[in-house]
Design an enzyme around this catalytic site. Structure first.
Site, mmCIF file in Angstrom:
data_model
loop_
_atom_site.group_PDB
_atom_site.id
_atom_site.type_symbol
_atom_site.label_atom_id
_atom_site.label_comp_id
_atom_site.label_asym_id
_atom_site.label_seq_id
_atom_site.Cartn_x
_atom_site.Cartn_y
_atom_site.Cartn_z
ATOM 1 N N HIS A 215 -37.384 -63.579 51.932
ATOM 2 C CA HIS A 215 -36.356 -64.627 51.978
ATOM 3 C C HIS A 215 -36.650 -65.621 53.097
ATOM 4 O O HIS A 215 -36.669 -66.842 52.880
ATOM 5 C CB HIS A 215 -34.987 -63.971 52.193
ATOM 6 C CG HIS A 215 -33.841 -64.921 52.222
ATOM 7 N ND1 HIS A 215 -32.860 -64.924 51.260
ATOM 8 C CD2 HIS A 215 -33.502 -65.910 53.098
ATOM 9 C CE1 HIS A 215 -31.971 -65.869 51.537
ATOM 10 N NE2 HIS A 215 -32.342 -66.483 52.659
ATOM 11 N N GLU A 216 -36.898 -65.096 54.295
ATOM 12 C CA GLU A 216 -37.137 -65.987 55.436
ATOM 13 C C GLU A 216 -38.472 -66.718 55.312
ATOM 14 O O GLU A 216 -38.601 -67.867 55.753
ATOM 15 C CB GLU A 216 -37.069 -65.194 56.743
ATOM 16 C CG GLU A 216 -35.779 -64.413 56.963
ATOM 17 C CD GLU A 216 -34.525 -65.266 56.848
ATOM 18 O OE1 GLU A 216 -34.609 -66.499 57.037
ATOM 19 O OE2 GLU A 216 -33.447 -64.709 56.564
ATOM 20 N N HIS B 59 -37.994 -69.781 53.350
ATOM 21 C CA HIS B 59 -37.488 -70.875 54.188
ATOM 22 C C HIS B 59 -38.627 -71.539 54.955
ATOM 23 O O HIS B 59 -38.657 -72.768 55.091
ATOM 24 C CB HIS B 59 -36.450 -70.343 55.175
ATOM 25 C CG HIS B 59 -35.144 -69.982 54.548
ATOM 26 N ND1 HIS B 59 -34.560 -70.733 53.545
ATOM 27 C CD2 HIS B 59 -34.289 -68.950 54.791
ATOM 28 C CE1 HIS B 59 -33.412 -70.174 53.198
ATOM 29 N NE2 HIS B 59 -33.229 -69.093 53.934
#
Length: 240
Positions: A139-140, A143
């Site tokens: 997820h990160e 980003h």
């Protein structure tokens, strides 16, 4: 949740200001007493927060060590992290690896966060297992990929925030059916993935200072939904 959040990690020691049902102390008897208070409904919500904070402080060293060991294993062996997301980030001139994926104790109840200057913070005390850590790292890293590819405005542009949250929740694996069904009690069989992505994206947007309220967050997510949900770059499709 993720994004450019300020994740607290301080040495606060929980000291109850009133009778919350929580008793400070690290000995076995005190821990059993606190657990009994929780099980019998004699601990308030504030007391439960104090209990969790005390537990996190007590386990901080072990939690961070386990997180770092699992992080290093995933960087070495996980196909989605080492051979794909990491490689695509490198192609954009970035570098995400063990030197800027930091395992820390967080005081906010979330899994992690990304900051363009700092890197990725993983909340070691929130990680349930290696699979949870892998989803959080993915997820990160999404980003980080979006930041490099699309030059996001993390401070003021809620549409940018909503779009990267939609993509990260959709492509990281955190919204796959099994995780929603067994971990979060979301038992719908149709449109489960989309509803999970919408819910998690709206929660992340709502946590930003520029967002007025839950309705505002939902509106921003709806505005960018079609284009951002369909955009699976750098993947060919949603495969997790």
């Amino acid at each position: 949740m993720a994004g450019t959040n300020s994740l607290g990690a301080g040495p606060d020691t929980p000291v109850p200001s009133k009778d919350t049902g929580f008793t400070p102390g690290d000995d076995t008897w005190t821990q059993m007493k606190n657990m009994f208070s929780i099980l019998t409904g004699n601990m308030t919500e504030e007391g439960k927060e104090q209990f969790l904070l005390a537990r996190d402080i007590r386990n901080e060293e072990n939690d961070c060590k386990r997180c770092e060991d699992q992080r290093d294993y995933l960087i070495k062996y996980s196909p989605i992290i080492i051979r794909f997301l990491q490689d695509n980030i490198r192609q954009l001139g970035g570098d995400i690896s063990s030197h800027n994926i930091h395992c820390r104790r967080c005081t906010q109840r979330q899994a992690g966060g990304f900051d363009p200057q700092y890197g990725i913070r993983i909340c070691a005390n929130a990680m349930k297992d290696q699979g949870h850590l892998e989803d959080t790292m993915a997820h990160e890293m999404m980003h980080a990929y979006d930041h490099l590819r699309f030059k996001l405005d993390w401070t003021d542009n809620l549409r940018h925030a909503a779009c990267t949250e939609i993509r990260a929740s959709s492509l990281s694996g955190e919204c796959r059916w099994a995780r929603e069904f067994f971990r979060r009690g979301q038992w719908k069989l149709t449109q489960q993935h989309q509803e999970c992505v919408r819910r998690r994206a709206a929660l992340s947007v709502m946590a930003r200072p520029a967002c007025k309220d839950a309705e505002h967050a939902k509106q921003v997510v709806d505005e960018v939904w079609d284009s951002c949900f369909r955009d699976t770059r750098p993947f060919d499709e949603i495969y997790r």
